[in-house]
Design a protein around this motif. Structure first.
Motif, PDB file in Angstrom:
ATOM      1  N   ASN A 191     -48.835 -54.404  56.946  1.00 13.55           N
ATOM      2  CA  ASN A 191     -49.926 -53.517  57.310  1.00 13.55           C
ATOM      3  C   ASN A 191     -50.387 -52.799  56.052  1.00 13.55           C
ATOM      4  O   ASN A 191     -49.609 -52.078  55.420  1.00 13.55           O
ATOM      5  N   HIS A 199     -57.334 -49.232  58.498  1.00 16.36           N
ATOM      6  CA  HIS A 199     -56.268 -50.216  58.684  1.00 16.36           C
ATOM      7  C   HIS A 199     -56.826 -51.603  58.356  1.00 16.36           C
ATOM      8  O   HIS A 199     -57.442 -52.255  59.194  1.00 16.36           O
ATOM      9  N   LYS A 234     -53.506 -55.921  59.623  1.00 15.52           N
ATOM     10  CA  LYS A 234     -52.835 -55.461  60.843  1.00 15.52           C
ATOM     11  C   LYS A 234     -51.768 -56.459  61.273  1.00 15.52           C
ATOM     12  O   LYS A 234     -52.050 -57.434  61.955  1.00 15.52           O
TER      13      LYS A 234
END
Length: 241
Positions: free
Chosen positions: A9, A16, A19
């Protein structure tokens, strides 16, 4: 297994970007990562090469963790990245650009070995041999891409990371770059290829991963992905062969 990525991550600030990405590359393979703009492909390569660090997860190279290594140490263990949009040193000549690729090897190998590596680059990219004194910034886009790949090879990597090598190139030059990538595999270089030209990438690669918005959504043998209706609809319909 040469490279193994486990559930990484990666963030840009609070964004983000990757992922829970997992993938692997075996010795001697060409593995393609395809996807549209913003899929996280370049972030993936930058995380592998140490330009960025994942917040969680693990990256193993030859079973050794490299997740926290700096970029120079990643090069030292045997991984070299050819960045998107070439990024050659425009005010240095071709020869100096190539020699900079071997910078971290100076002192550990002799000049004869560096010379042999240069000869290999000139063998696969003959046009560069005649342009050794030409400034990098005066080369055409295709020639700069060849120079960027050659510079990456001068680090003598076991794993070469290619980031969008076809970007901005005419179809004839795209075919040449992909031909060279196949030739490099025959010489023992393993390649992780990030590419928007999905058709060309999958025709070259042994296996592939499809990324969307920072996640791996599909993986398989290249022939399987080429025949997958989702891949055809999303990535192959508008892409020339």
């Amino acid at each position: 297994m040469l490279l193994e990525i486990r559930d990484i991550n990666t963030y840009y600030g609070n964004i983000h970007a990757l992922k829970g990405v997992s993938l692997h590359v075996d010795q001697g393979e060409i593995v393609a990562v395809i996807g549209g703009n913003g899929a996280g492909k370049t972030t993936l390569l930058n995380t592998i090469s140490g330009v960025m660090h994942s917040r969680t997860g693990e990256i193993l190279f030859k079973d050794q963790p490299i997740s926290r290594l700096s970029p120079d140490k990643v090069v030292r263990v045997g991984i070299s990245q050819v960045p998107e949009r070439r990024q050659v040193f425009s005010t240095l000549n071709v020869l100096d650009n190539l020699l900079l690729g071997a910078y971290l090897r100076h002192g550990s190998v002799g000049k004869d070995q560096i010379r042999r590596d240069l000869d290999f680059v000139f063998e696969i990219f003959p046009i560069l041999k005649g342009r050794q004194k030409q400034m990098g910034g005066t080369l055409s886009g295709g020639e700069q891409q060849m120079l960027a790949v050659g510079r990456g090879l001068m680090a003598k990597p076991e794993l070469l990371l290619l980031d969008e090598p076809s970007l901005g190139l005419a179809p004839l030059l795209v075919r040449e770059i992909f031909r060279v990538a196949g030739e490099l595999r025959e010489h023992g270089t393993t390649i992780l290829l990030v590419e928007q030209n999905a058709r060309a990438a999958l025709h070259l690669a042994d296996r592939g991963y499809v990324m969307e918005t920072g996640e791996v959504v599909l993986e398989g043998r290249s022939e399987e992905l080429l025949g997958d209706e989702r891949v055809q609809e999303a990535y192959l319909g508008a892409v020339g062969s």
